[in-house]
Design a protein around this motif. Structure first.
Motif, PDB file in Angstrom:
ATOM      1  N   MET A 208     -10.843  -8.212  -2.946  1.00 30.66           N
ATOM      2  CA  MET A 208     -10.881  -7.061  -2.072  1.00 30.66           C
ATOM      3  C   MET A 208      -9.669  -7.119  -1.164  1.00 30.66           C
ATOM      4  SD  MET A 208     -13.756  -7.310   0.971  1.00 30.66           S
ATOM      5  CE  MET A 208     -14.361  -8.921   0.561  1.00 30.66           C
ATOM      6  N   LYS A 209      -9.198  -5.964  -0.753  1.00 32.84           N
ATOM      7  CA  LYS A 209      -8.047  -5.890   0.142  1.00 32.84           C
ATOM      8  C   LYS A 209      -8.523  -5.686   1.574  1.00 32.84           C
ATOM      9  CE  LYS A 209      -4.525  -4.393  -2.958  1.00 32.84           C
ATOM     10  NZ  LYS A 209      -3.118  -4.496  -2.876  1.00 32.84           N
ATOM     11  N   LEU A 210      -7.966  -6.505   2.475  1.00 31.25           N
ATOM     12  CA  LEU A 210      -8.227  -6.391   3.900  1.00 31.25           C
ATOM     13  C   LEU A 210      -6.899  -6.207   4.615  1.00 31.25           C
ATOM     14  CD1 LEU A 210     -10.694  -9.384   4.430  1.00 31.25           C
ATOM     15  CD2 LEU A 210     -11.277  -7.000   4.035  1.00 31.25           C
ATOM     16  N   LEU A 211      -6.945  -5.610   5.775  1.00 36.95           N
ATOM     17  CA  LEU A 211      -5.765  -5.504   6.621  1.00 36.95           C
ATOM     18  C   LEU A 211      -5.877  -6.623   7.653  1.00 36.95           C
ATOM     19  CD1 LEU A 211      -3.288  -3.683   6.870  1.00 36.95           C
ATOM     20  CD2 LEU A 211      -4.530  -2.406   8.611  1.00 36.95           C
ATOM     21  N   ILE A 212      -5.092  -7.681   7.473  1.00 34.85           N
ATOM     22  CA  ILE A 212      -5.154  -8.856   8.343  1.00 34.85           C
ATOM     23  C   ILE A 212      -3.888  -8.903   9.184  1.00 34.85           C
ATOM     24  CG2 ILE A 212      -5.310 -11.366   8.429  1.00 34.85           C
ATOM     25  CD1 ILE A 212      -6.869 -11.244   5.806  1.00 34.85           C
ATOM     26  N   ASN A 213      -4.081  -8.815  10.498  1.00 33.29           N
ATOM     27  CA  ASN A 213      -2.960  -8.784  11.444  1.00 33.29           C
ATOM     28  C   ASN A 213      -1.911  -7.752  11.025  1.00 33.29           C
ATOM     29  OD1 ASN A 213      -4.290 -10.729  12.847  1.00 33.29           O
ATOM     30  ND2 ASN A 213      -2.897 -12.380  12.390  1.00 33.29           N
ATOM     31  N   GLY A 214      -2.396  -6.597  10.573  1.00 35.76           N
ATOM     32  CA  GLY A 214      -1.514  -5.488  10.233  1.00 35.76           C
ATOM     33  C   GLY A 214      -0.919  -5.515   8.841  1.00 35.76           C
ATOM     34  N   GLU A 215      -1.216  -6.553   8.047  1.00 35.00           N
ATOM     35  CA  GLU A 215      -0.679  -6.658   6.689  1.00 35.00           C
ATOM     36  C   GLU A 215      -1.805  -6.627   5.665  1.00 35.00           C
ATOM     37  OE1 GLU A 215       1.965  -9.928   6.050  1.00 35.00           O
ATOM     38  OE2 GLU A 215       2.927  -9.672   7.992  1.00 35.00           O
ATOM     39  N   SER A 216      -1.603  -5.901   4.597  1.00 26.31           N
ATOM     40  CA  SER A 216      -2.577  -5.842   3.516  1.00 26.31           C
ATOM     41  C   SER A 216      -2.603  -7.179   2.780  1.00 26.31           C
ATOM     42  CB  SER A 216      -2.215  -4.718   2.548  1.00 26.31           C
ATOM     43  OG  SER A 216      -3.177  -4.628   1.531  1.00 26.31           O
ATOM     44  N   ARG A 217      -3.791  -7.746   2.639  1.00 25.17           N
ATOM     45  CA  ARG A 217      -3.940  -9.033   1.943  1.00 25.17           C
ATOM     46  C   ARG A 217      -5.094  -8.941   0.946  1.00 25.17           C
ATOM     47  NH1 ARG A 217      -2.692 -13.907   5.268  1.00 25.17           N
ATOM     48  NH2 ARG A 217      -3.417 -14.994   3.411  1.00 25.17           N
TER      49      ARG A 217
END
Length: 66
Positions: A1-10
């Motif tokens: 799954m894709k999350l936005l971590i500290n402003g970056e897609s991971r």
């Protein structure tokens, strides 16, 4: 799954909740503050915060010193 971590897609492979995310990223849990979708979490809430595609997570590492 894709999350936005500290402003970056991971791309996250296994984590289903915030506690598992900390483990998957190899972060030192005692030194991390977390905000999930705009809500600051206490450490005891990490297990109960389920992650979903597109969630926003902010991770801040606490550093002591002077």
């Amino acid at each position: 799954m894709k999350l936005l971590i500290n402003g970056e897609s991971r791309e996250i492979l296994r984590a289903a909740n915030v506690a598992e995310l900390v483990g998957e990223l190899g972060l030192p849990a005692p030194a991390i503050l977390i905000e999930h979708n705009g809500l600051a979490l206490r450490r005891e809430e990490w297990v109960g915060r389920v992650l979903a595609e597109g969630d926003r997570v902010e991770l801040v590492r606490i550093v002591a010193g002077g």
